[in-house]
Design a protein around this motif. Structure first.
Motif, PDB file in Angstrom:
ATOM      1  N   ASN A  16      -5.399  20.237   6.748  1.00 56.41           N
ATOM      2  CA  ASN A  16      -6.217  21.090   5.892  1.00 56.41           C
ATOM      3  C   ASN A  16      -5.306  22.126   5.258  1.00 56.41           C
ATOM      4  OD1 ASN A  16      -7.931  22.969   4.750  1.00 56.41           O
ATOM      5  ND2 ASN A  16      -9.285  23.100   6.506  1.00 56.41           N
ATOM      6  N   GLU A  17      -5.139  22.036   3.957  1.00 55.01           N
ATOM      7  CA  GLU A  17      -4.283  22.970   3.232  1.00 55.01           C
ATOM      8  C   GLU A  17      -5.109  23.960   2.412  1.00 55.01           C
ATOM      9  OE1 GLU A  17      -1.158  23.156   3.832  1.00 55.01           O
ATOM     10  OE2 GLU A  17      -1.021  21.338   5.018  1.00 55.01           O
ATOM     11  N   GLY A  18      -6.349  24.177   2.815  1.00 51.83           N
ATOM     12  CA  GLY A  18      -7.214  25.125   2.118  1.00 51.83           C
ATOM     13  C   GLY A  18      -8.111  24.427   1.120  1.00 51.83           C
ATOM     14  N   THR A  19      -7.683  24.339  -0.119  1.00 51.85           N
ATOM     15  CA  THR A  19      -8.503  23.676  -1.136  1.00 51.85           C
ATOM     16  C   THR A  19      -8.246  22.180  -1.197  1.00 51.85           C
ATOM     17  OG1 THR A  19      -6.860  24.134  -2.849  1.00 51.85           O
ATOM     18  CG2 THR A  19      -8.653  25.740  -2.578  1.00 51.85           C
ATOM     19  N   LEU A  20      -7.187  21.733  -0.548  1.00 47.54           N
ATOM     20  CA  LEU A  20      -6.840  20.307  -0.526  1.00 47.54           C
ATOM     21  C   LEU A  20      -6.600  19.857   0.907  1.00 47.54           C
ATOM     22  CD1 LEU A  20      -4.234  20.222  -3.424  1.00 47.54           C
ATOM     23  CD2 LEU A  20      -6.604  19.448  -3.537  1.00 47.54           C
ATOM     24  N   PHE A  21      -6.836  18.580   1.133  1.00 49.85           N
ATOM     25  CA  PHE A  21      -6.508  17.957   2.414  1.00 49.85           C
ATOM     26  C   PHE A  21      -5.447  16.900   2.159  1.00 49.85           C
ATOM     27  CE2 PHE A  21     -10.450  19.875   3.457  1.00 49.85           C
ATOM     28  CZ  PHE A  21     -10.492  20.012   4.835  1.00 49.85           C
ATOM     29  N   LEU A  22      -4.534  16.754   3.093  1.00 49.31           N
ATOM     30  CA  LEU A  22      -3.524  15.709   3.029  1.00 49.31           C
ATOM     31  C   LEU A  22      -3.823  14.703   4.131  1.00 49.31           C
ATOM     32  CD1 LEU A  22      -0.304  17.870   2.560  1.00 49.31           C
ATOM     33  CD2 LEU A  22      -1.695  16.766   0.790  1.00 49.31           C
ATOM     34  N   PHE A  23      -4.003  13.450   3.744  1.00 50.87           N
ATOM     35  CA  PHE A  23      -4.253  12.357   4.686  1.00 50.87           C
ATOM     36  C   PHE A  23      -2.967  11.548   4.792  1.00 50.87           C
ATOM     37  CE2 PHE A  23      -8.462  13.653   3.766  1.00 50.87           C
ATOM     38  CZ  PHE A  23      -9.317  13.097   4.710  1.00 50.87           C
ATOM     39  N   CYS A  24      -2.321  11.627   5.947  1.00 49.86           N
ATOM     40  CA  CYS A  24      -1.035  10.965   6.157  1.00 49.86           C
ATOM     41  C   CYS A  24      -1.239   9.722   7.020  1.00 49.86           C
ATOM     42  CB  CYS A  24      -0.064  11.903   6.854  1.00 49.86           C
ATOM     43  SG  CYS A  24       0.198  13.450   6.006  1.00 49.86           S
ATOM     44  N   PRO A  25      -1.188   8.533   6.430  1.00 50.48           N
ATOM     45  CA  PRO A  25      -1.364   7.326   7.222  1.00 50.48           C
ATOM     46  C   PRO A  25      -0.142   7.100   8.121  1.00 50.48           C
ATOM     47  CG  PRO A  25      -0.872   6.757   4.940  1.00 50.48           C
ATOM     48  CD  PRO A  25      -1.000   8.247   5.003  1.00 50.48           C
ATOM     49  N   LEU A  26      -0.399   6.797   9.390  1.00 46.81           N
ATOM     50  CA  LEU A  26       0.666   6.563  10.358  1.00 46.81           C
ATOM     51  C   LEU A  26       0.808   5.101  10.747  1.00 46.81           C
ATOM     52  CD1 LEU A  26      -0.055   9.565  12.767  1.00 46.81           C
ATOM     53  CD2 LEU A  26       1.558   9.482  10.856  1.00 46.81           C
ATOM     54  N   GLY A  46       4.371  12.729  -1.501  1.00 48.30           N
ATOM     55  CA  GLY A  46       5.193  12.002  -0.535  1.00 48.30           C
ATOM     56  C   GLY A  46       4.396  10.835  -0.002  1.00 48.30           C
ATOM     57  N   ASN A  47       4.246  10.759   1.314  1.00 46.21           N
ATOM     58  CA  ASN A  47       3.452   9.672   1.901  1.00 46.21           C
ATOM     59  C   ASN A  47       2.039  10.120   2.262  1.00 46.21           C
ATOM     60  OD1 ASN A  47       4.106  11.293   4.078  1.00 46.21           O
ATOM     61  ND2 ASN A  47       4.385   9.590   5.486  1.00 46.21           N
ATOM     62  N   ALA A  48       1.599  11.253   1.737  1.00 45.68           N
ATOM     63  CA  ALA A  48       0.268  11.789   2.051  1.00 45.68           C
ATOM     64  C   ALA A  48      -0.663  11.674   0.852  1.00 45.68           C
ATOM     65  CB  ALA A  48       0.375  13.244   2.474  1.00 45.68           C
ATOM     66  N   LEU A  49      -1.861  11.178   1.097  1.00 45.72           N
ATOM     67  CA  LEU A  49      -2.906  11.114   0.086  1.00 45.72           C
ATOM     68  C   LEU A  49      -3.501  12.507  -0.071  1.00 45.72           C
ATOM     69  CD1 LEU A  49      -4.863   9.448  -1.731  1.00 45.72           C
ATOM     70  CD2 LEU A  49      -6.258   9.137   0.342  1.00 45.72           C
ATOM     71  N   VAL A  50      -3.561  13.000  -1.288  1.00 43.59           N
ATOM     72  CA  VAL A  50      -4.114  14.326  -1.575  1.00 43.59           C
ATOM     73  C   VAL A  50      -5.597  14.167  -1.907  1.00 43.59           C
ATOM     74  CG1 VAL A  50      -3.951  16.357  -3.071  1.00 43.59           C
ATOM     75  CG2 VAL A  50      -1.866  15.073  -2.471  1.00 43.59           C
ATOM     76  N   VAL A  51      -6.439  14.907  -1.193  1.00 48.31           N
ATOM     77  CA  VAL A  51      -7.894  14.776  -1.334  1.00 48.31           C
ATOM     78  C   VAL A  51      -8.506  16.158  -1.524  1.00 48.31           C
ATOM     79  CG1 VAL A  51     -10.011  13.956  -0.224  1.00 48.31           C
ATOM     80  CG2 VAL A  51      -7.845  12.749   0.158  1.00 48.31           C
ATOM     81  N   GLU A  52      -9.369  16.272  -2.523  1.00 51.38           N
ATOM     82  CA  GLU A  52     -10.084  17.530  -2.730  1.00 51.38           C
ATOM     83  C   GLU A  52     -11.009  17.796  -1.539  1.00 51.38           C
ATOM     84  OE1 GLU A  52     -12.078  18.145  -6.475  1.00 51.38           O
ATOM     85  OE2 GLU A  52     -10.678  16.784  -7.461  1.00 51.38           O
ATOM     86  N   HIS A  53     -11.207  19.075  -1.280  1.00 45.17           N
ATOM     87  CA  HIS A  53     -12.023  19.518  -0.157  1.00 45.17           C
ATOM     88  C   HIS A  53     -13.383  18.830  -0.133  1.00 45.17           C
ATOM     89  CE1 HIS A  53     -14.464  22.362   2.226  1.00 45.17           C
ATOM     90  NE2 HIS A  53     -13.337  22.540   2.884  1.00 45.17           N
ATOM     91  N   ARG A  54     -14.019  18.694  -1.291  1.00 44.63           N
ATOM     92  CA  ARG A  54     -15.387  18.152  -1.344  1.00 44.63           C
ATOM     93  C   ARG A  54     -15.470  16.667  -0.984  1.00 44.63           C
ATOM     94  NH1 ARG A  54     -16.451  17.500  -7.792  1.00 44.63           N
ATOM     95  NH2 ARG A  54     -14.297  17.000  -8.311  1.00 44.63           N
ATOM     96  N   PHE A  55     -14.332  15.938  -1.027  1.00 45.31           N
ATOM     97  CA  PHE A  55     -14.329  14.507  -0.710  1.00 45.31           C
ATOM     98  C   PHE A  55     -13.743  14.206   0.663  1.00 45.31           C
ATOM     99  CE2 PHE A  55     -13.801  14.531  -5.444  1.00 45.31           C
ATOM    100  CZ  PHE A  55     -15.092  14.125  -5.741  1.00 45.31           C
ATOM    101  N   ALA A  56     -13.131  15.180   1.302  1.00 41.94           N
ATOM    102  CA  ALA A  56     -12.379  14.931   2.534  1.00 41.94           C
ATOM    103  C   ALA A  56     -13.265  14.434   3.676  1.00 41.94           C
ATOM    104  CB  ALA A  56     -11.627  16.194   2.955  1.00 41.94           C
TER     105      ALA A  56
END
Length: 73
Positions: A16-26, A46-56
């Motif tokens: 959780n980066e505040g207004t954005l979430f980073l989804f890092c597939p492992l 990088g290897n993280a999907l950037v997702v807006e807060h409202r869709f996370a």
């Protein structure tokens, strides 16, 4: 945790980066799920999907419903 319990390794780390979430597939399963369920022009950092807060939450729930394990950080 007892010695007989095996720790569960997550498929995805969610930051959780505040207004954005980073989804890092492992795992390859997590990457394949993202490739199949997220639009091809999605934003990656990088290897993280950037997702807006409202869709996370919806994305995380879809991953959980598919049997993927995510861990929030």
């Amino acid at each position: 945790m007892s010695s007989s319990q095996v720790p569960i390794t997550p498929d995805i780390l969610v930051h959780n980066e505040g207004t954005l979430f980073l989804f890092c597939p492992l795992t390859s399963q997590a990457k394949e799920w993202i490739d199949e369920h997220v639009q091809p022009d999605a934003l990656w950092f990088g290897n993280a999907l950037v997702v807006e807060h409202r869709f996370a939450w919806g994305l995380a729930q879809g991953m959980k419903d598919a049997g993927l394990i995510w861990e929030a950080r």
